[in-house]
Design an enzyme around this catalytic site. Structure first.
Site, PDB file in Angstrom:
ATOM      1  CG  HIS A  74       7.764  -1.012  -3.379  1.00  0.00           C
ATOM      2  ND1 HIS A  74       8.310  -1.675  -2.132  1.00  0.00           N
ATOM      3  CD2 HIS A  74       6.850  -1.875  -3.853  1.00  0.00           C
ATOM      4  CE1 HIS A  74       7.518  -3.199  -2.164  1.00  0.00           C
ATOM      5  NE2 HIS A  74       6.746  -2.992  -2.880  1.00  0.00           N
ATOM      6  CG  ASP A 102      11.673  -4.521  -1.593  1.00  0.00           C
ATOM      7  OD1 ASP A 102      12.870  -4.138  -2.081  1.00  0.00           O
ATOM      8  OD2 ASP A 102      10.631  -3.639  -0.988  1.00  0.00           O
ATOM      9  CG  HIS A 111       6.922   4.307   0.000  1.00  0.00           C
ATOM     10  ND1 HIS A 111       7.225   4.429  -1.315  1.00  0.00           N
ATOM     11  CD2 HIS A 111       6.976   3.184   0.131  1.00  0.00           C
ATOM     12  CE1 HIS A 111       7.392   3.417  -1.756  1.00  0.00           C
ATOM     13  NE2 HIS A 111       7.598   2.254  -0.896  1.00  0.00           N
TER      14      HIS A 111
END
Length: 299
Positions: free
Chosen positions: A156, A231, A116
Site C-alpha cells: 500500500h 503484503d 498511513h
C-alpha cells in the site's frame, strides 16, 4: 543485530477483527531462536518526538481518548489506553532501531511501518507515523545534516508519510506499491511507482532496481528507513500482487545490498502483512530478518 519488540502490548480488538495482532508474538518467538539477534523491549516515543510529525491537537485527542467514532473507524481500532501505549512503543521501536543502526549498520523494529498516519489523523491501522517521526527525530537529535530515504515496499502506498514530508527536501519518500490498492487516492511522494494487479517477481524486481537507480541519481541518502511489508506476497489477502516467497527474499536482498554497497545504515520495520494463513506472513517477516542478519554478519 538488535531487534526491538512491542508484542506484549496487545490491543483489545473485537472477535473477527481482520488485523493480525498475533503475528507479532509469533514472529518474536521465532526471532528469539536466531543466533546473532539480540531482542530489546521498545521504549515509548515521547510527546515531543511525536510532535516532530503530528499536530498537537491530534496528539491530545489520542492521549485523552477524544477521537470521534468516525476517526476511530478510519484508524480501524477502537480507542483504548493500550492502543495509545502500543502506538507509542511501535514508533519508539523504529526510532530506537534507527539510533542503533547509525552505530551498528542495521537494526529492526518487529512491528512499525505505520505509514498511513497523517499529521492530523490516523488511518489504515496506523496511529502515529513511525517513519516520519524517526526521520525527523534523527535530524533533530543526532545530526541536522542527515539525508534520509524512506524506502516503502509495503503493498500500500505510504500516503501519510508522503503527505507529512512533502515539503521536506532532506527526506526522500520512495513508495513501490499496488496501483489499484488502498489508499485509492494516492498522495504525491518524491518517487511513486504503482504496480498492476497480479504483478510477478520479474516485473517487481525490474521496478525496484529502477526505483533504487532513480534514488541514487536524485538524492544519495546517508540513512535508510525501510518498510519491508509482507503484503506484496502472493498469499496475502489484501495485496493483489503475486510475488513468490523467493521474490520477497530477492526484494529484501536488493535493498540491503544497496545499503551495504554504499555503507548506508538501515533501520527496517515489518509494516503490513495479512496472509490468508498467518504463518505465511510470519514466515515472510522472518525471512526479511534472516536476510538482514546475513548482511549484518557479512559487513
Amino acid at each position: 543485530m538488535k531487534a526491538f519488540y512491542t508484542d506484549h502490548y496487545v490491543l483489545p480488538l473485537p472477535p473477527g477483527h481482520r488485523f493480525p495482532m498475533e503475528k507479532y508474538s509469533q514472529l518474536r518467538n521465532l526471532v528469539s531462536q536466531l543466533p546473532g539477534v539480540s531482542l530489546k523491549e521498545a521504549p515509548a516515543i515521547t510527546d515531543t518526538q511525536i510532535l516532530y510529525a503530528h499536530d498537537a491537537s491530534y496528539l491530545m485527542k489520542i492521549i485523552k481518548g477524544e477521537l470521534s467514532p468516525l476517526e476511530q473507524q478510519e484508524i480501524g481500532f477502537p480507542w483504548s489506553l493500550m492502543m495509545v501505549e502500543r502506538s507509542r512503543r511501535s514508533a519508539g521501536a523504529t526510532l530506537a532501531a534507527a539510533k542503533v543502526a547509525l552505530k551498528e549498520g542495521i537494526a529492526v523494529n518487529l512491528a512499525g511501518g505505520t505509514h498511513h498516519a497523517y499529521r492530523n489523523k490516523g488511518s489504515g491501522f496506523c496511529v502515529f507515523n513511525d517513519s516520519a517521526i524517526t526521520a525527523r527525530a534523527l535530524q533533530r537529535e543526532v545530526n541536522t545534516n542527515l539525508r534520509i530515504a524512506i524506502i516503502d515496499l509495503d503493498v500500500h502506498q505510504g500516503n501519510g508519510t508522503a503527505a507529512i514530508l512533502k515539503n521536506d527536501a532532506s527526506i526522500f519518500t520512495l513508495s513501490l506499491h499496488g496501483e489499484n490498492n488502498f489508499p485509492f487516492i494516492k498522495e504525491v511522494g518524491d518517487l511513486d511507482i504503482g504496480l498492476p494487479d497480479q504483478c510477478q517477481d520479474d516485473q517487481y524486481m525490474v521496478a525496484l532496481h529502477h526505483s533504487l537507480a532513480l534514488l541514487d541519481a536524485r538524492f544519495k541518502p546517508d540513512f535508510i528507513i525501510y518498510l519491508a511489508g509482507a503484503d506484496p506476497h502472493e498469499g496475502d489477502r489484501l495485496g493483489k500482487l503475486s510475488i513468490s516467497k523467493e521474490g520477497m527474499r530477492l526484494r529484501d536482498q536488493c535493498v540491503f545490498q544497496y545499503g551495504l554497497d554504499r555503507q548506508i545504515p538501515i533501520a527496517f520495520s515489518m509494516a503490513g502483512g495479512y496472509g490468508k494463513e498467518i504463518h505465511s506472513t510470519v514466515e515472510i517477516h522472518l525471512q526479511t530478518i534472516q536476510t538482514a542478519l546475513h548482511f549484518h554478519q557479512a559487513n
